[in-house]
Design a protein around this motif. Sequence first.
Motif, PDB file in Angstrom:
ATOM      1  N   GLY A 163       9.362  27.678  14.264  1.00 45.70           N
ATOM      2  CA  GLY A 163       7.795  27.982  15.255  1.00 45.70           C
ATOM      3  C   GLY A 163       6.641  28.197  14.513  1.00 45.70           C
ATOM      4  N   ALA A 164       6.616  27.045  13.142  1.00 47.85           N
ATOM      5  CA  ALA A 164       4.952  27.356  12.425  1.00 47.85           C
ATOM      6  C   ALA A 164       4.650  26.134  13.170  1.00 47.85           C
ATOM      7  CB  ALA A 164       5.438  26.432  11.040  1.00 47.85           C
ATOM      8  N   ARG A 165       3.271  26.112  12.592  1.00 48.90           N
ATOM      9  CA  ARG A 165       2.436  24.641  13.297  1.00 48.90           C
ATOM     10  C   ARG A 165       1.927  23.620  12.397  1.00 48.90           C
ATOM     11  NH1 ARG A 165      -3.052  27.983  12.982  1.00 48.90           N
ATOM     12  NH2 ARG A 165      -2.861  26.185  10.442  1.00 48.90           N
ATOM     13  N   GLY A 166       2.828  22.554  12.854  1.00 45.43           N
ATOM     14  CA  GLY A 166       2.367  21.207  12.059  1.00 45.43           C
ATOM     15  C   GLY A 166       1.242  20.119  11.694  1.00 45.43           C
ATOM     16  N   ALA A 167       1.311  19.047  11.549  1.00 45.71           N
ATOM     17  CA  ALA A 167       0.450  18.421  11.937  1.00 45.71           C
ATOM     18  C   ALA A 167      -0.193  18.299  12.777  1.00 45.71           C
ATOM     19  CB  ALA A 167      -0.007  16.797  10.938  1.00 45.71           C
ATOM     20  N   ARG A 168       0.494  18.034  13.712  1.00 50.05           N
ATOM     21  CA  ARG A 168      -0.377  17.887  15.279  1.00 50.05           C
ATOM     22  C   ARG A 168      -0.872  19.137  16.184  1.00 50.05           C
ATOM     23  NH1 ARG A 168       0.636  13.861  18.635  1.00 50.05           N
ATOM     24  NH2 ARG A 168       1.641  12.717  17.661  1.00 50.05           N
ATOM     25  N   GLU A 169      -0.337  19.908  15.884  1.00 49.45           N
ATOM     26  CA  GLU A 169      -0.781  21.501  15.803  1.00 49.45           C
ATOM     27  C   GLU A 169      -2.593  21.728  15.101  1.00 49.45           C
ATOM     28  OE1 GLU A 169       2.482  20.521  17.298  1.00 49.45           O
ATOM     29  OE2 GLU A 169       1.983  21.119  15.767  1.00 49.45           O
ATOM     30  N   GLU A 170      -2.105  21.831  13.804  1.00 49.16           N
ATOM     31  CA  GLU A 170      -3.404  21.799  12.975  1.00 49.16           C
ATOM     32  C   GLU A 170      -5.342  20.603  13.618  1.00 49.16           C
ATOM     33  OE1 GLU A 170      -5.948  23.231   9.569  1.00 49.16           O
ATOM     34  OE2 GLU A 170      -3.328  23.666   9.762  1.00 49.16           O
ATOM     35  N   ALA A 171      -4.132  19.718  13.593  1.00 45.93           N
ATOM     36  CA  ALA A 171      -5.556  19.005  13.972  1.00 45.93           C
ATOM     37  C   ALA A 171      -5.693  18.922  15.230  1.00 45.93           C
ATOM     38  CB  ALA A 171      -4.619  17.142  14.196  1.00 45.93           C
ATOM     39  N   GLN A 172      -5.354  19.673  15.905  1.00 45.56           N
ATOM     40  CA  GLN A 172      -5.812  19.848  18.176  1.00 45.56           C
ATOM     41  C   GLN A 172      -6.465  21.057  17.537  1.00 45.56           C
ATOM     42  OE1 GLN A 172      -1.413  19.265  19.623  1.00 45.56           O
ATOM     43  NE2 GLN A 172      -2.044  17.988  20.621  1.00 45.56           N
ATOM     44  N   LEU A 173      -6.214  21.838  16.701  1.00 47.17           N
ATOM     45  CA  LEU A 173      -6.783  23.086  16.776  1.00 47.17           C
ATOM     46  C   LEU A 173      -7.805  23.029  15.662  1.00 47.17           C
ATOM     47  CD1 LEU A 173      -4.013  25.333  15.422  1.00 47.17           C
ATOM     48  CD2 LEU A 173      -5.843  25.750  17.409  1.00 47.17           C
ATOM     49  N   GLY A 174      -8.519  21.885  15.839  1.00 48.55           N
ATOM     50  CA  GLY A 174     -10.110  21.634  14.886  1.00 48.55           C
ATOM     51  C   GLY A 174      -9.707  21.748  13.176  1.00 48.55           C
ATOM     52  N   PHE A 175      -8.013  21.495  12.994  1.00 50.49           N
ATOM     53  CA  PHE A 175      -8.162  21.549  11.259  1.00 50.49           C
ATOM     54  C   PHE A 175      -8.152  22.825  10.866  1.00 50.49           C
ATOM     55  CE2 PHE A 175      -8.278  16.871  12.009  1.00 50.49           C
ATOM     56  CZ  PHE A 175      -7.400  16.676  11.419  1.00 50.49           C
ATOM     57  N   PRO A 176      -8.308  23.887  11.140  1.00 43.95           N
ATOM     58  CA  PRO A 176      -8.395  24.928   9.910  1.00 43.95           C
ATOM     59  C   PRO A 176      -7.855  25.518   9.426  1.00 43.95           C
ATOM     60  CG  PRO A 176      -6.661  25.065  11.983  1.00 43.95           C
ATOM     61  CD  PRO A 176      -6.827  24.479  12.574  1.00 43.95           C
ATOM     62  N   SER A 177      -7.127  25.171   8.844  1.00 47.88           N
ATOM     63  CA  SER A 177      -6.985  25.591   7.185  1.00 47.88           C
ATOM     64  C   SER A 177      -7.901  25.111   6.019  1.00 47.88           C
ATOM     65  CB  SER A 177      -5.148  24.824   6.850  1.00 47.88           C
ATOM     66  OG  SER A 177      -4.725  25.402   7.700  1.00 47.88           O
ATOM     67  N   VAL A 178      -8.302  24.003   6.505  1.00 45.56           N
ATOM     68  CA  VAL A 178      -9.407  22.654   6.197  1.00 45.56           C
ATOM     69  C   VAL A 178     -10.776  23.802   6.165  1.00 45.56           C
ATOM     70  CG1 VAL A 178     -10.662  20.949   6.043  1.00 45.56           C
ATOM     71  CG2 VAL A 178      -8.232  20.773   6.206  1.00 45.56           C
ATOM     72  N   GLN A 179     -11.136  24.263   7.736  1.00 47.33           N
ATOM     73  CA  GLN A 179     -12.378  24.659   7.309  1.00 47.33           C
ATOM     74  C   GLN A 179     -12.868  26.152   7.455  1.00 47.33           C
ATOM     75  OE1 GLN A 179     -14.742  22.787   8.851  1.00 47.33           O
ATOM     76  NE2 GLN A 179     -14.628  22.909  10.624  1.00 47.33           N
ATOM     77  N   GLN A 180     -11.535  26.183   7.411  1.00 52.03           N
ATOM     78  CA  GLN A 180     -11.515  28.198   7.209  1.00 52.03           C
ATOM     79  C   GLN A 180     -11.521  28.876   5.712  1.00 52.03           C
ATOM     80  OE1 GLN A 180      -8.709  30.371  10.061  1.00 52.03           O
ATOM     81  NE2 GLN A 180      -9.263  29.242  12.125  1.00 52.03           N
ATOM     82  N   ARG A 181     -10.333  27.739   5.392  1.00 48.42           N
ATOM     83  CA  ARG A 181      -9.795  27.580   4.280  1.00 48.42           C
ATOM     84  C   ARG A 181     -10.621  27.215   2.545  1.00 48.42           C
ATOM     85  NH1 ARG A 181      -6.457  31.954   4.495  1.00 48.42           N
ATOM     86  NH2 ARG A 181      -6.582  33.179   6.298  1.00 48.42           N
ATOM     87  N   ASP A 202      -8.651  25.359  -6.744  1.00 46.00           N
ATOM     88  CA  ASP A 202      -8.738  26.448  -5.770  1.00 46.00           C
ATOM     89  C   ASP A 202      -8.930  26.547  -4.314  1.00 46.00           C
ATOM     90  OD1 ASP A 202      -8.752  28.069  -8.419  1.00 46.00           O
ATOM     91  OD2 ASP A 202     -10.928  28.621  -7.467  1.00 46.00           O
ATOM     92  N   ALA A 203      -9.099  25.100  -4.108  1.00 42.50           N
ATOM     93  CA  ALA A 203      -9.435  24.814  -2.454  1.00 42.50           C
ATOM     94  C   ALA A 203      -8.549  24.923  -2.069  1.00 42.50           C
ATOM     95  CB  ALA A 203     -10.432  23.343  -2.335  1.00 42.50           C
ATOM     96  N   LEU A 204      -7.177  23.849  -2.832  1.00 45.69           N
ATOM     97  CA  LEU A 204      -5.837  24.067  -2.303  1.00 45.69           C
ATOM     98  C   LEU A 204      -4.964  25.446  -2.325  1.00 45.69           C
ATOM     99  CD1 LEU A 204      -3.079  21.796  -2.538  1.00 45.69           C
ATOM    100  CD2 LEU A 204      -2.855  21.625  -4.848  1.00 45.69           C
ATOM    101  N   LEU A 205      -5.032  25.779  -3.287  1.00 47.75           N
ATOM    102  CA  LEU A 205      -4.552  27.080  -3.024  1.00 47.75           C
ATOM    103  C   LEU A 205      -4.701  27.637  -2.136  1.00 47.75           C
ATOM    104  CD1 LEU A 205      -5.232  27.739  -7.212  1.00 47.75           C
ATOM    105  CD2 LEU A 205      -2.977  27.561  -6.070  1.00 47.75           C
ATOM    106  N   ALA A 206      -6.225  27.922  -1.882  1.00 50.53           N
ATOM    107  CA  ALA A 206      -6.687  28.504  -0.392  1.00 50.53           C
ATOM    108  C   ALA A 206      -6.102  28.264   0.268  1.00 50.53           C
ATOM    109  CB  ALA A 206      -7.709  28.460  -0.351  1.00 50.53           C
ATOM    110  N   ILE A 207      -5.830  26.878   0.838  1.00 48.12           N
ATOM    111  CA  ILE A 207      -4.892  26.119   2.323  1.00 48.12           C
ATOM    112  C   ILE A 207      -3.458  26.681   1.855  1.00 48.12           C
ATOM    113  CG2 ILE A 207      -3.922  24.276   2.628  1.00 48.12           C
ATOM    114  CD1 ILE A 207      -6.391  22.702   1.894  1.00 48.12           C
ATOM    115  N   MET A 208      -2.486  26.659   0.572  1.00 47.13           N
ATOM    116  CA  MET A 208      -1.765  27.013   0.543  1.00 47.13           C
ATOM    117  C   MET A 208      -1.401  28.493   0.805  1.00 47.13           C
ATOM    118  SD  MET A 208      -0.768  25.052  -2.778  1.00 47.13           S
ATOM    119  CE  MET A 208       0.979  25.862  -3.365  1.00 47.13           C
ATOM    120  N   THR A 209      -2.498  29.597   1.045  1.00 48.95           N
ATOM    121  CA  THR A 209      -2.297  31.243   0.743  1.00 48.95           C
ATOM    122  C   THR A 209      -1.922  30.602   2.921  1.00 48.95           C
ATOM    123  OG1 THR A 209      -4.473  31.300   1.690  1.00 48.95           O
ATOM    124  CG2 THR A 209      -3.767  31.661  -0.283  1.00 48.95           C
TER     125      THR A 209
END
Length: 290
Positions: A163-181, A202-209
């Motif tokens: 039930g995870a968000r895959g790469a396709r969904e990440e892009a469809q949502l506007g890359f929230p892991s990039v934009q928000q973290r 630190d940016a990598l780690l923030a994405i990983m959290t």
Amino acid sequence: MHAFNLQAKPLSLVDRLADLAVDALIDEADLSPKPALVDRRGNGAHTDLHLGLMHASALSLWPAFKEMAEAAVEIGEVDSTLREAIGRIGREGEQAMLTTTNGVNTHRGAIWALGLLVTAAALEPQSSSANAVTLRAARLALLDDRHAPKPLSHGAQVALRYGARGAREEAQLGFPSVQQRGLPQLKLSRANGHGEQNARLDALLAIMTNLADTCVLYRAGEEGLQAMQLGAQAVLDAGGSASLSGRRRLHELDQQLIALNASPGGAADLLAATLLLDRIERDGILQGAF
């Protein structure tokens, strides 16, 4: 005319975007020390990857990124024609990558993420903020590609299973892991004087959290994912990669993920996307391209 008086011809928009995408992939690969990922120290949790292979793979994708940008310029709008064009180009780029790497999947996820961003940036180069580019990329990602192969990738299978968000969904949502973290942490660490390499770590780690990294889930299941997320947060809580305490936590996370065979490849792809958007936005690099 004397050779020293010659001025280099300015790069075209599409050449510059392809350069930036490849640079982002190489910068991500070189960044060290990344937990359980290929870097300048070694192969992390991988047995089939090494830094030279990552560099060769990144360079092999330059023509595909350029062709995606050219398609955006030629078609000029977000529609199914452009979506299917970049899908075809991406699959051809993947084959070129696999030829270069002798069948090793080095950057499949990055082709999707960075390809969308390059295309979106080329569509409206005068509107190059991260928000604007990711919004256009999301609109593209939401469109169907009639010619896309039906079998699910490993990442897509894992996303469905957990039930995870895959790469396709990440892009469809506007890359929230990039934009928000990723981007906010990159800018915060820079503002705090942590240095560019530490800011990128630190940016990598923030994405990983917060990322449900399908690469980690595929290799190590929920145990690996929890170890990645909690461990990354512990590094940031300890002061980040620029602090002695944070470096100790980072070393512990590296060892823990290697033991679990959990390599956060999805987070690495999103770090490359972060670096690409940062360059486009911060340097205004597309304003002078033609």
